[in-house]
Design a protein around this motif. Structure first.
Motif, PDB file in Angstrom:
ATOM      1  N   LYS A 139       1.300  16.673  -2.026  1.00  0.00           N
ATOM      2  CA  LYS A 139       0.085  16.867  -1.228  1.00  0.00           C
ATOM      3  C   LYS A 139      -0.476  15.573  -0.653  1.00  0.00           C
ATOM      4  CE  LYS A 139      -1.137  20.915  -4.011  1.00  0.00           C
ATOM      5  NZ  LYS A 139       0.068  20.871  -4.855  1.00  0.00           N
ATOM      6  N   GLY A 140      -0.163  14.452  -1.257  1.00  0.00           N
ATOM      7  CA  GLY A 140      -0.677  13.187  -0.744  1.00  0.00           C
ATOM      8  C   GLY A 140       0.413  12.240  -0.306  1.00  0.00           C
ATOM      9  N   TRP A 141       1.571  12.792   0.066  1.00  0.00           N
ATOM     10  CA  TRP A 141       2.729  11.966   0.405  1.00  0.00           C
ATOM     11  C   TRP A 141       2.376  10.924   1.453  1.00  0.00           C
ATOM     12  CZ3 TRP A 141       6.895  10.555  -1.831  1.00  0.00           C
ATOM     13  CH2 TRP A 141       7.992  10.079  -1.135  1.00  0.00           C
ATOM     14  N   TRP A 186      -2.377  -3.209   1.518  1.00  0.00           N
ATOM     15  CA  TRP A 186      -1.595  -3.456   0.311  1.00  0.00           C
ATOM     16  C   TRP A 186      -2.491  -3.659  -0.898  1.00  0.00           C
ATOM     17  CZ3 TRP A 186      -2.213  -7.838  -2.550  1.00  0.00           C
ATOM     18  CH2 TRP A 186      -2.862  -8.909  -1.942  1.00  0.00           C
ATOM     19  N   LYS A 187      -3.668  -4.267  -0.710  1.00  0.00           N
ATOM     20  CA  LYS A 187      -4.564  -4.502  -1.845  1.00  0.00           C
ATOM     21  C   LYS A 187      -5.024  -3.176  -2.451  1.00  0.00           C
ATOM     22  CE  LYS A 187      -8.910  -5.609  -1.359  1.00  0.00           C
ATOM     23  NZ  LYS A 187     -10.197  -6.305  -1.115  1.00  0.00           N
ATOM     24  N   GLU A 188      -5.324  -2.189  -1.586  1.00  0.00           N
ATOM     25  CA  GLU A 188      -5.756  -0.898  -2.099  1.00  0.00           C
ATOM     26  C   GLU A 188      -4.620  -0.163  -2.786  1.00  0.00           C
ATOM     27  OE1 GLU A 188      -7.902   1.546   0.581  1.00  0.00           O
ATOM     28  OE2 GLU A 188      -9.132  -0.071   1.349  1.00  0.00           O
ATOM     29  N   TRP A 189      -3.396  -0.331  -2.290  1.00  0.00           N
ATOM     30  CA  TRP A 189      -2.256   0.312  -2.949  1.00  0.00           C
ATOM     31  C   TRP A 189      -2.059  -0.246  -4.351  1.00  0.00           C
ATOM     32  CZ3 TRP A 189       0.189   4.600  -1.801  1.00  0.00           C
ATOM     33  CH2 TRP A 189       0.179   5.076  -0.491  1.00  0.00           C
ATOM     34  N   VAL A 201       3.502   5.297 -10.384  1.00  0.00           N
ATOM     35  CA  VAL A 201       4.003   5.034  -9.031  1.00  0.00           C
ATOM     36  C   VAL A 201       4.208   6.353  -8.285  1.00  0.00           C
ATOM     37  CG1 VAL A 201       5.943   4.142  -7.692  1.00  0.00           C
ATOM     38  CG2 VAL A 201       5.024   2.811  -9.603  1.00  0.00           C
ATOM     39  N   CYS A 202       4.778   7.337  -8.950  1.00  0.00           N
ATOM     40  CA  CYS A 202       4.967   8.651  -8.324  1.00  0.00           C
ATOM     41  C   CYS A 202       3.621   9.257  -7.951  1.00  0.00           C
ATOM     42  CB  CYS A 202       5.731   9.565  -9.276  1.00  0.00           C
ATOM     43  SG  CYS A 202       6.034  11.221  -8.624  1.00  0.00           S
ATOM     44  N   TRP A 203       2.645   9.163  -8.840  1.00  0.00           N
ATOM     45  CA  TRP A 203       1.302   9.696  -8.572  1.00  0.00           C
ATOM     46  C   TRP A 203       0.649   8.958  -7.413  1.00  0.00           C
ATOM     47  CZ3 TRP A 203      -3.382   7.028  -9.077  1.00  0.00           C
ATOM     48  CH2 TRP A 203      -4.532   7.800  -8.983  1.00  0.00           C
ATOM     49  N   LEU A 204       0.788   7.633  -7.388  1.00  0.00           N
ATOM     50  CA  LEU A 204       0.140   6.832  -6.362  1.00  0.00           C
ATOM     51  C   LEU A 204       0.711   7.130  -4.978  1.00  0.00           C
ATOM     52  CD1 LEU A 204      -1.907   4.498  -5.902  1.00  0.00           C
ATOM     53  CD2 LEU A 204       0.013   2.918  -6.115  1.00  0.00           C
ATOM     54  N   PHE A 214      -5.811  16.271 -10.450  1.00  0.00           N
ATOM     55  CA  PHE A 214      -5.045  17.301 -11.124  1.00  0.00           C
ATOM     56  C   PHE A 214      -3.817  16.728 -11.815  1.00  0.00           C
ATOM     57  CE2 PHE A 214      -6.720  19.403  -7.137  1.00  0.00           C
ATOM     58  CZ  PHE A 214      -7.903  19.801  -7.745  1.00  0.00           C
ATOM     59  N   SER A 215      -3.172  15.758 -11.200  1.00  0.00           N
ATOM     60  CA  SER A 215      -1.964  15.180 -11.791  1.00  0.00           C
ATOM     61  C   SER A 215      -2.232  13.858 -12.490  1.00  0.00           C
ATOM     62  CB  SER A 215      -0.896  14.972 -10.708  1.00  0.00           C
ATOM     63  OG  SER A 215      -1.401  14.265  -9.603  1.00  0.00           O
TER      64      SER A 215
END
Length: 531
Positions: A250-252, A269-272, A331-334, A341-342
């Protein structure tokens, strides 16, 4: 002698764990009662209808009733449907039972903490870690809610226990089966599977057949749960478009512009890299304001550094396994989700990592004090969308009046009210209020009605809806939120109907929940001349 044997039986580890499971289940129910009735619109938008259609035989009757968005697994929401709809007249019992997944979450987290902090001097410390692991914002805010996230979290922590803590044969393969089964129910469970995959090199079986067994269990678990969703989607829509859409995160963050809400993505990049730490620079969601994710990142970095500078030991290997799991899942979630939810499983593992750091730096006694200070500074936060349970879970103050053979067009996201309407009706969904039908001055208001990105509300089911309207010989009604654009015939002419009477003469349906402040309108419709 028989009495002594009986007493020894009841004090065996299996009986003690059964008692703890029952205690946690009761505690989860009490927490649900304390939280109150969930009054968010989410169950009525997407989640109630799939289980209702599966258990009530509606799949061959209704037409795209759940809407044109991503398919939702009926398996995931059967428990919520049973306790919310079937126990509608017993709201206190229903609300108590809705706390069961939170109780199961607490039980499996306690089991994991018991394995991670297993020495006698760490008993009280493990209880403090358990409490903090299950009281993060993402977990507490989901108690009793109808989005299925806690059931997915239960599958996630169960998979972690099987993979990292269980000594049983084939436990690793079973863990991947459970995790992939959860991902097949909802793709938001994918971070758990990603974390297990990243940590697998340290827990893998030595035999080649073990790898094949893990791969087979992973594929089998996903196919079992996803095939039910695919079958349901085929029955209600006549195709698999919504099913494939449901498999897209959903957030890809990459190459999915029609399906991603741009302003919910990190920008630079800082926010990531520092998303959980940006607590004062941005108006972040509650689960990001909770410090557990930031603590998990710090804890993982410290324990990984400790692994390289400390002497090798079994405990260091275990800590590294949990660190790798957290990194893979985070990393997968981000990249793919960034939702509450996840993030429940991330909160749980974050506290396990912080607990290991505190135990290494301060010891068990001072570690307990540090955890107690954490709880005092960051107390659990409950969701705002709650109210005290009333006479029933859900009902309309005035009953909807329909003729014998009605066709009801559900405007927007209203499929969840179908179980509470007269059951002789045939429900048709996928009705969308498209900004293209209106002047630009209403764009913002229409976005509030359509909160999903444009890729979700394409008109790919319009032909099916128009065919259902043309082929219906009885009366036609439309049910929609009592908002200004919803009552304009511009919306409805797309589907071959228009209002048969002024809006003032429509039935207004009010519920005890403050979901639709102006109520829902049930209007009689008439067919328009075919072009």
């Amino acid at each position: 002698m028989n009495l002594r044997n009986s007493l020894q039986k009841f004090t065996s580890p299996s009986w003690r764990e059964g008692g703890m499971l029952a205690a946690f289940a009761v505690l989860g129910g009490l927490m649900s009662l304390l939280s109150g009735q969930d009054v968010s619109p989410e169950p009525f938008r997407h989640n109630l209808y799939p289980a209702y259609a599966l258990l009530s035989g509606r799949m061959g009757i209704d037409v795209v009733a759940a809407g044109a968005g991503p398919a939702v697994s009926p398996l995931l929401f059967i428990p919520y449907y049973l306790v919310f709809v079937k126990l509608n007249a017993w709201p206190m019992l229903s609300l108590f039972l809705r706390g069961l997944p939170y109780g199961l979450l607490m039980f499996w987290v306690w089991k994991i903490a018991k394995a991670v902090f297993r020495t006698d001097g760490e008993k009280f410390f493990r209880w403090m870690v358990t409490v903090l692991a299950v009281t993060g914002y993402a977990a507490v805010s989901q108690i009793g809610r109808g989005n299925g996230s806690l059931w997915l979290a239960v599958l996630g922590v169960w998979a972690c226990y099987l993979c990292f803590c269980s000594q049983r044969k084939n436990a690793v393969a079973a863990a991947f089966f459970v995790a992939s089964f959860g991902a097949g129910l909802d793709i938001s469970a994918l971070p758990v599977l990603a974390g297990l995959a990243v940590s697998l090199p340290l827990v893998r079986p030595k035999e080649k057949s073990g790898w094949l067994k893990i791969l087979g269990c992973t594929v089998l678990g996903f196919l079992i749960s996803a095939s039910v969703t695919a079958w349901y989607t085929w029955r209600v829509t006549g195709g698999l478009e919504s099913f494939w859409l449901a498999l897209w995160p959903k957030g890809w963050a990459f190459a999915a512009s029609p399906f991603v809400v741009k302003w919910e993505m990190p920008l630079f990049w800082k926010e990531w890299l520092l998303l959980p730490f940006l607590r004062t620079e941005h108006s972040l969601a509650g689960y990001l304001l909770d410090p557990r994710l930031a603590g998990g990142v710090i804890g993982a970095l410290i324990l990984i550094a400790k692994r390289f500078f400390g002497a090798p030991s079994e405990r260091l290997r275990e800590e590294l396994v949990w660190c790798l799991f957290f990194v893979g899942a985070y990393v997968c979630w981000l990249v793919g989700f960034r939702d509450e939810f996840s993030s429940v499983i991330l909160e749980v593992v974050s506290m396990l990592l912080l607990g290991r750091v505190l135990l290494w730096v301060a010891g068990a006694r001072w570690g307990v004090l540090c955890l107690a200070l954490w709880m005092f500074v960051f107390p659990p936060s409950f969701s705002d969308s709650r109210q005290a349970p009333e006479g029933v879970n859900f009902s309309f103050f005035n009953e909807a009046v329909l003729t014998e053979n009605p066709l009801v067009l559900l405007g927007g996201h209203l499929s969840g009210v179908a179980p509470f309407l007269p059951q002789q009706a045939r429900f048709v969904g996928g009705i969308w209020f498209d900004p293209a039908d209106y002047d630009p001055s209403k764009q913002f208001f229409l976005h509030r009605l359509n909160p999903l990105p444009r890729g979700y509300y394409s008109h790919r089911f319009d032909d099916k809806i128009r065919a259902a309207v043309r082929g219906h010989s009885g009366d036609i009604y439309a049910l929609f939120d009592n908002e200004e654009p919803s009552s304009e015939n511009t919306v409805w002419r797309r589907y071959g109907v228009e209002l048969a009477e002024p809006v003032e003469k429509c039935q207004t349906l009010y519920s005890g929940m403050d979901i639709w402040p102006k109520g829902l309108l049930l209007c009689r419709m008439k067919k328009t001349a075919e072009k």
